[in-house]
Write a protein that holds these residues in place. Structure first.
Motif, PDB file in Angstrom:
ATOM      1  N   PHE A 127      -3.493  11.883   0.570  1.00 30.64           N
ATOM      2  CA  PHE A 127      -3.859  12.656   1.766  1.00 30.64           C
ATOM      3  C   PHE A 127      -3.306  14.061   1.617  1.00 30.64           C
ATOM      4  O   PHE A 127      -2.126  14.228   1.333  1.00 30.64           O
ATOM      5  CB  PHE A 127      -3.280  12.020   3.026  1.00 30.64           C
ATOM      6  N   THR A 128      -4.152  15.058   1.808  1.00 28.85           N
ATOM      7  CA  THR A 128      -3.697  16.439   1.773  1.00 28.85           C
ATOM      8  C   THR A 128      -3.935  17.039   3.153  1.00 28.85           C
ATOM      9  O   THR A 128      -4.993  16.825   3.726  1.00 28.85           O
ATOM     10  CB  THR A 128      -4.470  17.239   0.712  1.00 28.85           C
ATOM     11  N   ALA A 140      10.718   2.692  10.688  1.00 31.63           N
ATOM     12  CA  ALA A 140       9.634   1.716  10.754  1.00 31.63           C
ATOM     13  C   ALA A 140       9.600   0.850   9.496  1.00 31.63           C
ATOM     14  O   ALA A 140       8.679   0.066   9.314  1.00 31.63           O
ATOM     15  CB  ALA A 140       8.295   2.432  10.941  1.00 31.63           C
ATOM     16  N   ILE A 160       2.307   6.231   8.881  1.00 24.69           N
ATOM     17  CA  ILE A 160       3.114   5.091   9.341  1.00 24.69           C
ATOM     18  C   ILE A 160       2.221   4.154  10.146  1.00 24.69           C
ATOM     19  O   ILE A 160       2.228   2.941   9.964  1.00 24.69           O
ATOM     20  CB  ILE A 160       4.287   5.552  10.232  1.00 24.69           C
ATOM     21  N   LEU A 161       1.421   4.761  11.046  1.00 27.19           N
ATOM     22  CA  LEU A 161       0.557   3.957  11.905  1.00 27.19           C
ATOM     23  C   LEU A 161      -0.504   3.220  11.110  1.00 27.19           C
ATOM     24  O   LEU A 161      -0.985   2.162  11.516  1.00 27.19           O
ATOM     25  CB  LEU A 161      -0.114   4.850  12.950  1.00 27.19           C
ATOM     26  N   GLN A 162      -0.893   3.780   9.981  1.00 26.19           N
ATOM     27  CA  GLN A 162      -1.905   3.124   9.161  1.00 26.19           C
ATOM     28  C   GLN A 162      -1.301   1.979   8.361  1.00 26.19           C
ATOM     29  O   GLN A 162      -2.008   1.290   7.631  1.00 26.19           O
ATOM     30  CB  GLN A 162      -2.588   4.138   8.243  1.00 26.19           C
ATOM     31  N   GLY A 163       0.001   1.802   8.504  1.00 22.50           N
ATOM     32  CA  GLY A 163       0.621   0.613   7.937  1.00 22.50           C
ATOM     33  C   GLY A 163       0.926   0.678   6.453  1.00 22.50           C
ATOM     34  O   GLY A 163       0.983  -0.352   5.793  1.00 22.50           O
ATOM     35  N   TYR A 164       1.128   1.871   5.909  1.00 21.65           N
ATOM     36  CA  TYR A 164       1.507   1.960   4.497  1.00 21.65           C
ATOM     37  C   TYR A 164       2.946   1.467   4.315  1.00 21.65           C
ATOM     38  O   TYR A 164       3.792   1.651   5.195  1.00 21.65           O
ATOM     39  CB  TYR A 164       1.360   3.390   3.990  1.00 21.65           C
ATOM     40  N   ASP A 184      -3.549   5.746  -1.692  1.00 22.72           N
ATOM     41  CA  ASP A 184      -4.458   6.793  -1.243  1.00 22.72           C
ATOM     42  C   ASP A 184      -3.747   8.131  -1.148  1.00 22.72           C
ATOM     43  O   ASP A 184      -2.590   8.199  -0.757  1.00 22.72           O
ATOM     44  CB  ASP A 184      -5.036   6.415   0.125  1.00 22.72           C
ATOM     45  N   GLN A 190       3.314  10.708  10.355  1.00 28.13           N
ATOM     46  CA  GLN A 190       3.342   9.742  11.457  1.00 28.13           C
ATOM     47  C   GLN A 190       2.056   8.922  11.490  1.00 28.13           C
ATOM     48  O   GLN A 190       2.077   7.730  11.784  1.00 28.13           O
ATOM     49  CB  GLN A 190       3.596  10.465  12.776  1.00 28.13           C
ATOM     50  N   ASN A 191       0.932   9.570  11.153  1.00 29.93           N
ATOM     51  CA  ASN A 191      -0.331   8.821  11.084  1.00 29.93           C
ATOM     52  C   ASN A 191      -0.286   7.780   9.974  1.00 29.93           C
ATOM     53  O   ASN A 191      -0.810   6.681  10.123  1.00 29.93           O
ATOM     54  CB  ASN A 191      -1.506   9.771  10.850  1.00 29.93           C
ATOM     55  N   ARG A 215       0.848  -1.201   0.000  1.00 33.17           N
ATOM     56  CA  ARG A 215       0.000   0.000   0.000  1.00 33.17           C
ATOM     57  C   ARG A 215       0.880   1.246   0.000  1.00 33.17           C
ATOM     58  O   ARG A 215       1.838   1.340   0.758  1.00 33.17           O
ATOM     59  CB  ARG A 215      -0.920  -0.019   1.218  1.00 33.17           C
TER      60      ARG A 215
END
Lengths: 340, 312
Positions: free
Chosen positions: A71-72, A116, A89-93, A69, A86-87, A32
């Motif tokens: 993101f702006t 990560a 990263i947490l969403q696992g992309y 995806d 950082q978000n 992803r």
């Protein structure tokens, strides 16, 4: 026995035939990729996001990647984008493609991503963190190319008018430095006047109209994009002979060029960066995830329009927009190979 | 039971409850965040915001408003990434100078009786201009010790949580529990009686502004520790975030009514609200509005509680 050999042979042929197309894709079908974008408030960025959407949704439905995806950030601020990365990263992309609000301010977040195990590719607004890939624009070369084109067209040389961009912006300095380097190298031109057109047609028209009366005859106008049409209007109003005005891929510039070309065979060229560079960054990220060996620093190819492909590019450019091109996997591989 | 649910207790519980609700929603949306690594990433950028919010709280406490804290934190970030890294002595002197400048601002506002909004709005441009002078193009490098402090990985509890608890605890003990703190708060709540009792309001205002400057400096240093380098515009968002954080944490625009623990919780709530909306995959055009909506909901709840308090 015979049928067995035949079947085996057929299977081998089929496998070999499938290799160049899908062999490279097999590894990334579960990956992803996210686009982290800091600003969407002008036509270039809007076109950039549309190109991303068009190319990546096709890639997702083809099974090249699992998701891509965009993101702006709600506001064009460094701290917002750092939090956004950082978000992500947490969403696992698996990879994050960044058009950055600041070349330095995001390095902490980019480092977190690298630590990560996330691949980070920056383009247009690049980041300087060492672990990230950069797809940069060689604005200096762009300015130089303009002069080299003019040197080709005008072997005797002559006087040039330079239209610059927004004062104090790094892009303006770079393009202008390239132009002056080209002038020094070819040795047959002299920049007799320089005005700031702020990359806007109306500003350029006023500025050129203001400086024209003080100038000797000029043979060429070097520009930065978004200012060629305004310059043409000002020069036409002054009743001078039309010099060669280098254009910047905007719709109004291309339209004017087409009119002149049809009326009196006017010849020039046009160069700028295509917003579709976001799709190049997408394919580069895909290639890195695929395990390809990619150098950390890549350069965006310019989108150059010449006399013979003007009509085609004009037809693909929407009114008020800028000429665009979407990159393919093959283009990305070409750019990577070129940088090796 | 009725004592447990009295409006006073409810009002005190509102900030931590909002934070908990937001955290649970985030855990539910993105289970990856429910780990040491996840909490660290989720909250580390909230630490400089919390410090800036504490700075703003000191100003709000004496019934003033600071619109320059974002520019100030940016300037500190630029100085930290350049002078403090290259020539530590000059850097320390500059940062101390900035705190003194803040105290002098407090004096100016008090002596000339100027509206603090106007003075600090003007100063925000001064700070930003100085930041551009110190660091004309983005860059610089965070001093090693700050970087290693901010990326500390203590066992069990993530660093941002420890930092937040320490910040909230220390400021709480100082401002809410000590004798000096009571006087300082009194200057916002009832300045006239404090003056009659013989305290110098000028000194109090200067110390509150100096404290705000001190925490602004800490905020900028923490921010650079996270980002590794600075940008003159790096923290402009902090002005509004810090004001919203104080209010969200139970503070009020009338002087004297503030809560350090609430302010830190408010800052974390705001930082998490952004993450929450991004996990929701909300269109960015709606995100600012949605962030505002979260603020309004929490504040509306507070008004409801206060109203039931008034009825009694």
């Amino acid at each position: 026995m015979r049928t067995f050999t035949k079947a085996a042979l057929l299977a081998t042929v089929a496998a070999v035939a499938a290799l160049p197309g899908q062999g490279a894709w097999a590894d990334t079908s579960g990956k992803r990729i996210a686009l982290s974008n800091n600003y969407a408030g002008n036509s270039w960025r809007q076109a950039m996001l549309r190109s991303w959407d068009k190319v990546t949704s096709q890639a997702v439905s083809d099974g090249v990647v699992a998701a891509a995806d965009a993101f702006t950030t709600a506001e064009n601020q460094v701290t917002e984008q750092a939090a956004q990365i950082q978000n992500l990263i947490l969403q696992g992309y698996d990879a994050i493609v960044i058009n950055a609000a600041s070349p330095e301010g995001l390095n902490g977040a980019v480092q977190e991503a690298c630590d990560a195990g996330v691949t980070v590719v920056s383009f247009d607004g690049i980041v300087t963190a060492e672990c990230a890939w950069r797809i940069a624009v060689d604005f200096k070369q762009m300015g130089k190319d303009e002069v080299l084109y003019l040197a080709d067209r005008l072997p005797e040389g002559g006087n040039l008018l330079e239209i610059r961009g927004l004062a104090g912006v790094f892009v303006d300095d770079e393009i202008s430095a390239g132009i002056h380097e080209g002038v020094a190298e070819t040795g047959k031109f002299e920049v007799v006047g320089s005005v700031h057109g702020n990359w806007a047609q109306d500003v350029a028209q006023k500025a050129v109209a203001g400086i024209l009366p003080s100038l000797p005859e000029i043979v060429g106008v070097v520009t930065q994009g978004g200012d060629g049409y305004g310059a043409a209007q000002a020069i036409a109003a002054s009743g001078r002979d039309m010099p060669i005005i280098v254009m910047g891929n905007r719709h109004d510039e291309l339209t004017w060029w087409k009119e002149q070309k049809d009326a009196n065979g006017y010849e020039t060229m046009s160069v700028s960066i295509a917003p579709g560079v976001s799709t190049l960054a997408f394919w580069v990220a895909q290639q890195i995830l695929d395990g390809a060996d990619v150098p950390k620093d890549l350069t965006v190819p310019f989108l150059r329009i010449d006399q013979d492909n003007l009509e085609e590019n004009l037809a693909n450019t929407e009114p008020g927009g800028v000429a665009n091109v979407e990159y393919s996997l093959g283009d990305a591989q070409g750019v990577i190979a070129g940088a090796m | 039971m009725s004592a447990l649910l009295s409006p006073r207790v409810l009002r005190g519980l509102l900030p931590p409850l909002s934070l908990a609700a937001l955290l649970i929603a985030i855990f539910w949306l993105q289970p990856r965040t429910m780990s040491y690594f996840g909490l660290n990433l989720l909250l580390n950028l909230a630490v400089p915001i919390a410090l800036a919010t504490i700075a703003q709280m000191f100003i709000l406490c004496v019934n003033e408003l600071d619109l320059s804290i974002g520019g100030f934190v940016s300037l500190v970030a630029c100085i930290t990434a350049t002078w403090l890294h290259d020539t530590p002595l000059l850097g320390i002197a500059a940062l101390v100078g900035l705190i003194v400048a803040y105290a002098l601002l407090g004096a100016l506002i008090h002596i000339r009786n100027l509206p603090s909004i106007v003075v600090t709005l003007g100063m925000s441009f001064v700070w930003l201009g100085l930041a551009v002078l110190v660091l004309p193009t983005p860059g610089g490098k965070a001093p090693e010790y700050i970087r290693s402090l901010m990326t500390l990985k203590p066992s069990l509890v993530p660093f941002p949580i420890i930092a937040s608890v320490v910040i909230a605890g220390v400021v709480h003990l100082f401002l809410m529990r000590s004798a000096v703190g009571t006087v300082l708060r009194g200057a916002g709540g009832n300045p006239r009686s404090l003056e009659r009792a013989g305290w110098s309001l000028l000194k109090i205002k200067m110390s509150m502004f100096a404290l705000a400057g001190f925490f602004g400096v800490l905020s900028g240093m923490a921010l650079v520790g996270l980002t590794t380098s600075a940008d003159a515009n790096i923290a402009l968002r902090y002005t509004l975030l810090s004001i919203a954080g104080v209010i969200l944490g139970g503070g009020e625009f009338v002087g004297g009514r503030v809560s350090p623990i609430g302010a830190v919780i408010g800052a974390m709530t705001l930082a998490l609200a952004g993450s929450f909306l991004s996990f929701l995959r909300l269109n960015p055009d709606w995100q600012i509005g949605a962030q505002g909506a979260i603020l309004i909901v929490v504040l509306a709840l507070r008004v409801l509680i206060s109203r039931s308090e008034a009825k009694r």
